[in-house]
Design a protein around this motif. Structure first.
Motif, PDB file in Angstrom:
ATOM      1  N   VAL A 112     -25.442  37.677  34.375  1.00  0.00           N
ATOM      2  CA  VAL A 112     -24.473  36.612  34.612  1.00  0.00           C
ATOM      3  C   VAL A 112     -23.429  36.698  33.508  1.00  0.00           C
ATOM      4  O   VAL A 112     -23.768  36.683  32.328  1.00  0.00           O
ATOM      5  CB  VAL A 112     -25.136  35.214  34.609  1.00  0.00           C
ATOM      6  N   ASP A 113     -22.175  36.816  33.894  1.00  0.00           N
ATOM      7  CA  ASP A 113     -21.082  36.936  32.928  1.00  0.00           C
ATOM      8  C   ASP A 113     -20.081  35.818  33.213  1.00  0.00           C
ATOM      9  O   ASP A 113     -19.340  35.877  34.192  1.00  0.00           O
ATOM     10  CB  ASP A 113     -20.425  38.311  33.067  1.00  0.00           C
ATOM     11  N   GLU A 114     -20.086  34.809  32.355  1.00  0.00           N
ATOM     12  CA  GLU A 114     -19.150  33.700  32.523  1.00  0.00           C
ATOM     13  C   GLU A 114     -17.834  34.054  31.850  1.00  0.00           C
ATOM     14  O   GLU A 114     -17.765  34.180  30.641  1.00  0.00           O
ATOM     15  CB  GLU A 114     -19.749  32.413  31.958  1.00  0.00           C
ATOM     16  N   TRP A 115     -16.802  34.236  32.671  1.00  0.00           N
ATOM     17  CA  TRP A 115     -15.497  34.643  32.161  1.00  0.00           C
ATOM     18  C   TRP A 115     -14.724  33.475  31.578  1.00  0.00           C
ATOM     19  O   TRP A 115     -13.795  33.658  30.804  1.00  0.00           O
ATOM     20  CB  TRP A 115     -14.668  35.284  33.268  1.00  0.00           C
ATOM     21  N   GLY A 116     -15.032  32.280  31.997  1.00  0.00           N
ATOM     22  CA  GLY A 116     -14.339  31.102  31.497  1.00  0.00           C
ATOM     23  C   GLY A 116     -13.080  30.793  32.299  1.00  0.00           C
ATOM     24  O   GLY A 116     -12.864  31.300  33.400  1.00  0.00           O
ATOM     25  N   MET A 117     -12.245  29.952  31.718  1.00  0.00           N
ATOM     26  CA  MET A 117     -11.028  29.504  32.387  1.00  0.00           C
ATOM     27  C   MET A 117      -9.978  30.605  32.367  1.00  0.00           C
ATOM     28  O   MET A 117      -9.679  31.179  31.324  1.00  0.00           O
ATOM     29  CB  MET A 117     -10.490  28.264  31.674  1.00  0.00           C
ATOM     30  N   LYS A 118      -9.445  30.902  33.545  1.00  0.00           N
ATOM     31  CA  LYS A 118      -8.406  31.928  33.692  1.00  0.00           C
ATOM     32  C   LYS A 118      -7.263  31.370  34.536  1.00  0.00           C
ATOM     33  O   LYS A 118      -7.465  30.533  35.406  1.00  0.00           O
ATOM     34  CB  LYS A 118      -8.965  33.175  34.401  1.00  0.00           C
ATOM     35  N   LYS A 119      -6.092  31.870  34.274  1.00  0.00           N
ATOM     36  CA  LYS A 119      -4.916  31.503  35.058  1.00  0.00           C
ATOM     37  C   LYS A 119      -4.966  32.227  36.399  1.00  0.00           C
ATOM     38  O   LYS A 119      -5.292  33.409  36.455  1.00  0.00           O
ATOM     39  CB  LYS A 119      -3.657  31.908  34.307  1.00  0.00           C
ATOM     40  N   LEU A 120      -4.649  31.526  37.461  1.00  0.00           N
ATOM     41  CA  LEU A 120      -4.618  32.121  38.794  1.00  0.00           C
ATOM     42  C   LEU A 120      -3.269  32.797  39.039  1.00  0.00           C
ATOM     43  O   LEU A 120      -2.255  32.405  38.464  1.00  0.00           O
ATOM     44  CB  LEU A 120      -4.846  31.048  39.861  1.00  0.00           C
ATOM     45  N   ALA A 121      -3.259  33.784  39.897  1.00  0.00           N
ATOM     46  CA  ALA A 121      -2.020  34.492  40.222  1.00  0.00           C
ATOM     47  C   ALA A 121      -1.081  33.604  41.034  1.00  0.00           C
ATOM     48  O   ALA A 121       0.132  33.780  41.000  1.00  0.00           O
ATOM     49  CB  ALA A 121      -2.334  35.763  40.997  1.00  0.00           C
ATOM     50  N   TYR A 122      -1.660  32.654  41.772  1.00  0.00           N
ATOM     51  CA  TYR A 122      -0.869  31.729  42.588  1.00  0.00           C
ATOM     52  C   TYR A 122      -1.648  30.435  42.740  1.00  0.00           C
ATOM     53  O   TYR A 122      -2.854  30.382  42.481  1.00  0.00           O
ATOM     54  CB  TYR A 122      -0.563  32.336  43.962  1.00  0.00           C
ATOM     55  N   LYS A 123      -0.941  29.379  43.123  1.00  0.00           N
ATOM     56  CA  LYS A 123      -1.569  28.080  43.314  1.00  0.00           C
ATOM     57  C   LYS A 123      -2.544  28.115  44.486  1.00  0.00           C
ATOM     58  O   LYS A 123      -2.230  28.661  45.540  1.00  0.00           O
ATOM     59  CB  LYS A 123      -0.500  27.042  43.620  1.00  0.00           C
ATOM     60  N   ILE A 124      -3.710  27.509  44.315  1.00  0.00           N
ATOM     61  CA  ILE A 124      -4.686  27.402  45.392  1.00  0.00           C
ATOM     62  C   ILE A 124      -4.742  25.947  45.835  1.00  0.00           C
ATOM     63  O   ILE A 124      -4.804  25.041  45.000  1.00  0.00           O
ATOM     64  CB  ILE A 124      -6.077  27.888  44.933  1.00  0.00           C
ATOM     65  N   ASN A 125      -4.715  25.739  47.139  1.00  0.00           N
ATOM     66  CA  ASN A 125      -4.727  24.392  47.732  1.00  0.00           C
ATOM     67  C   ASN A 125      -3.562  23.542  47.237  1.00  0.00           C
ATOM     68  O   ASN A 125      -3.669  22.324  47.142  1.00  0.00           O
ATOM     69  CB  ASN A 125      -6.041  23.672  47.451  1.00  0.00           C
ATOM     70  N   ASN A 126      -2.479  24.186  46.857  1.00  0.00           N
ATOM     71  CA  ASN A 126      -1.273  23.519  46.364  1.00  0.00           C
ATOM     72  C   ASN A 126      -1.501  22.646  45.136  1.00  0.00           C
ATOM     73  O   ASN A 126      -0.711  21.757  44.861  1.00  0.00           O
ATOM     74  CB  ASN A 126      -0.619  22.678  47.473  1.00  0.00           C
ATOM     75  N   LYS A 127      -2.603  22.887  44.386  1.00  0.00           N
ATOM     76  CA  LYS A 127      -2.793  22.096  43.176  1.00  0.00           C
ATOM     77  C   LYS A 127      -3.453  22.818  42.021  1.00  0.00           C
ATOM     78  O   LYS A 127      -3.222  22.478  40.883  1.00  0.00           O
ATOM     79  CB  LYS A 127      -3.545  20.798  43.482  1.00  0.00           C
ATOM     80  N   TYR A 128      -4.266  23.829  42.271  1.00  0.00           N
ATOM     81  CA  TYR A 128      -4.988  24.482  41.182  1.00  0.00           C
ATOM     82  C   TYR A 128      -4.233  25.709  40.682  1.00  0.00           C
ATOM     83  O   TYR A 128      -3.951  26.614  41.428  1.00  0.00           O
ATOM     84  CB  TYR A 128      -6.395  24.894  41.630  1.00  0.00           C
ATOM     85  N   ARG A 129      -3.920  25.712  39.374  1.00  0.00           N
ATOM     86  CA  ARG A 129      -3.263  26.860  38.758  1.00  0.00           C
ATOM     87  C   ARG A 129      -4.238  27.652  37.884  1.00  0.00           C
ATOM     88  O   ARG A 129      -3.941  28.759  37.471  1.00  0.00           O
ATOM     89  CB  ARG A 129      -2.083  26.400  37.893  1.00  0.00           C
ATOM     90  N   ASP A 130      -5.391  27.052  37.579  1.00  0.00           N
ATOM     91  CA  ASP A 130      -6.421  27.687  36.763  1.00  0.00           C
ATOM     92  C   ASP A 130      -7.761  27.535  37.482  1.00  0.00           C
ATOM     93  O   ASP A 130      -7.899  26.688  38.365  1.00  0.00           O
ATOM     94  CB  ASP A 130      -6.534  27.012  35.385  1.00  0.00           C
ATOM     95  N   ALA A 131      -8.739  28.330  37.074  1.00  0.00           N
ATOM     96  CA  ALA A 131     -10.090  28.196  37.617  1.00  0.00           C
ATOM     97  C   ALA A 131     -11.076  28.776  36.616  1.00  0.00           C
ATOM     98  O   ALA A 131     -10.721  29.607  35.780  1.00  0.00           O
ATOM     99  CB  ALA A 131     -10.217  28.918  38.957  1.00  0.00           C
ATOM    100  N   TYR A 132     -12.323  28.322  36.716  1.00  0.00           N
ATOM    101  CA  TYR A 132     -13.398  28.823  35.857  1.00  0.00           C
ATOM    102  C   TYR A 132     -14.135  29.914  36.623  1.00  0.00           C
ATOM    103  O   TYR A 132     -14.705  29.662  37.681  1.00  0.00           O
ATOM    104  CB  TYR A 132     -14.347  27.685  35.485  1.00  0.00           C
ATOM    105  N   TYR A 133     -14.094  31.144  36.095  1.00  0.00           N
ATOM    106  CA  TYR A 133     -14.655  32.302  36.789  1.00  0.00           C
ATOM    107  C   TYR A 133     -16.040  32.669  36.261  1.00  0.00           C
ATOM    108  O   TYR A 133     -16.290  32.607  35.054  1.00  0.00           O
ATOM    109  CB  TYR A 133     -13.756  33.531  36.593  1.00  0.00           C
ATOM    110  N   THR A 134     -16.908  33.105  37.190  1.00  0.00           N
ATOM    111  CA  THR A 134     -18.233  33.616  36.837  1.00  0.00           C
ATOM    112  C   THR A 134     -18.525  34.849  37.682  1.00  0.00           C
ATOM    113  O   THR A 134     -18.286  34.847  38.893  1.00  0.00           O
ATOM    114  CB  THR A 134     -19.324  32.560  37.079  1.00  0.00           C
ATOM    115  N   LEU A 135     -19.034  35.895  37.032  1.00  0.00           N
ATOM    116  CA  LEU A 135     -19.426  37.131  37.705  1.00  0.00           C
ATOM    117  C   LEU A 135     -20.946  37.253  37.624  1.00  0.00           C
ATOM    118  O   LEU A 135     -21.521  37.112  36.544  1.00  0.00           O
ATOM    119  CB  LEU A 135     -18.787  38.343  37.021  1.00  0.00           C
TER     120      LEU A 135
END
Length: 98
Positions: free
Chosen positions: A43-66
């Protein structure tokens, strides 16, 4: 378990979740894998990353996990179902590793 294949899944959860909620979500996904006959390898928790584009017209960042894991088809079906019905997961992908 002759059909166990190696996979990885990368998923992104909403940025407004608390650290405890994110950890609970990661545990939930790991439990889906293990309870359906899969085996979590890493499990590799990447943490908060900037998204390439807005998701659902509101999210610009997301917490990623691999997560790297071994599984059979029923486990993949359960994992895909969990991703679809969990509103806190805003993006996901499962890829077969070679």
């Amino acid at each position: 378990m002759k059909d166990m294949q190696k996979y990885e899944t990368l998923f992104a959860v909403r940025p407004d979740m608390t650290e405890e909620e994110v950890k609970a979500m990661v545990e939930k996904i790991q439990n889906v894998i293990t309870s359906n006959g899969g085996k979590v390898e890493e499990v590799d928790e990447w943490g908060m990353k900037k998204l390439a584009y807005k998701i659902n017209n509101k999210y610009r960042d997301a917490y990623y996990t691999l997560i790297n894991f071994e599984a059979e088809k029923p486990c993949l079906d359960a994992l895909n179902h969990t991703f679809r019905i969990t509103e806190d997961i805003i993006r996901d992908i499962i890829v077969k590793r070679y």
